[in-house]
Design a protein around this motif. Structure first.
Motif, mmCIF file in Angstrom:
data_model
loop_
_atom_site.group_PDB
_atom_site.id
_atom_site.type_symbol
_atom_site.label_atom_id
_atom_site.label_comp_id
_atom_site.label_asym_id
_atom_site.label_seq_id
_atom_site.Cartn_x
_atom_site.Cartn_y
_atom_site.Cartn_z
ATOM 1 N N GLY A 76 -5.916 -46.450 7.149
ATOM 2 C CA GLY A 76 -6.078 -46.090 8.555
ATOM 3 C C GLY A 76 -7.276 -46.747 9.213
ATOM 4 N N GLY A 77 -8.034 -47.540 8.467
ATOM 5 C CA GLY A 77 -9.143 -48.293 9.041
ATOM 6 C C GLY A 77 -10.541 -47.823 8.683
ATOM 7 N N ALA A 78 -10.665 -46.759 7.928
ATOM 8 C CA ALA A 78 -11.995 -46.263 7.554
ATOM 9 C C ALA A 78 -12.484 -46.997 6.311
ATOM 10 N N LEU A 79 -13.596 -47.668 6.428
ATOM 11 C CA LEU A 79 -14.160 -48.370 5.273
ATOM 12 C C LEU A 79 -15.044 -47.463 4.427
ATOM 13 N N ARG A 80 -15.566 -46.412 5.055
ATOM 14 C CA ARG A 80 -16.438 -45.469 4.365
ATOM 15 C C ARG A 80 -16.122 -44.066 4.839
#
Length: 160
Positions: A76-80
């Protein structure tokens, strides 16, 4: 004077130097052993090496349980973890706080189980039983934190 969580009695053992933060994968935040020691009230009777070992295992356990959830969030685009939109409480993401709570609870449960007394006296058996209850409660706290982090409801079932 600090309180020893293992036997809940005041001790004068100074807290050792716990070393640097424990990094996890890029997605998860680092864990500061000294913060764990202060938050969970462990004094110097728990060595830095034993504390670090419990934290590393707890991080691995929690991250393992959240592996599928993490994959979905990364897709979904969350790297952290901190990149995921969440309520900020005390200047920090509630998700980060819940992840840390799960890690701390599992590490504390592990330490409680490892510090059981092997003395055969009645008092020692009672202390061991108390530690079993403590470890069980800490594991329940970890489960609750993980489910809250994932926004999954929970229910309590009691057998009669």
């Amino acid at each position: 004077m600090q309180i020893n969580t293992v036997n809940a009695t005041p001790t004068s053992a100074p807290a050792p130097t716990d070393g640097q933060a424990i990094p996890s994968s890029r997605f998860w935040p680092d864990i500061e052993p000294s913060h764990f020691r202060a938050a969970m009230r462990y004094d110097g009777t728990v060595t830095a090496a034993r504390l670090r070992h419990a934290l590393v295992e707890a991080i691995a356990a929690v991250n393992g349980e959240l592996a599928g959830w993490r994959v979905v969030k990364i897709a979904g685009g969350a790297l952290r973890l901190v990149d995921i939109e969440a309520e900020q409480i005390d200047g920090e993401s509630a998700l980060v706080q819940r992840w840390r709570r799960a890690v701390y609870a599992i590490a504390a449960a592990d330490l409680a189980e490892r510090y059981r007394s092997f003395d055969a006296t009645g008092a020692a058996r009672q202390r061991a039983d108390d530690l079993d209850d403590t470890a069980d409660q800490l594991r329940a706290d970890a489960r609750a934190a993980i489910r809250a982090l994932m926004s999954v409801g929970r229910c309590t079932v009691e057998l009669i």
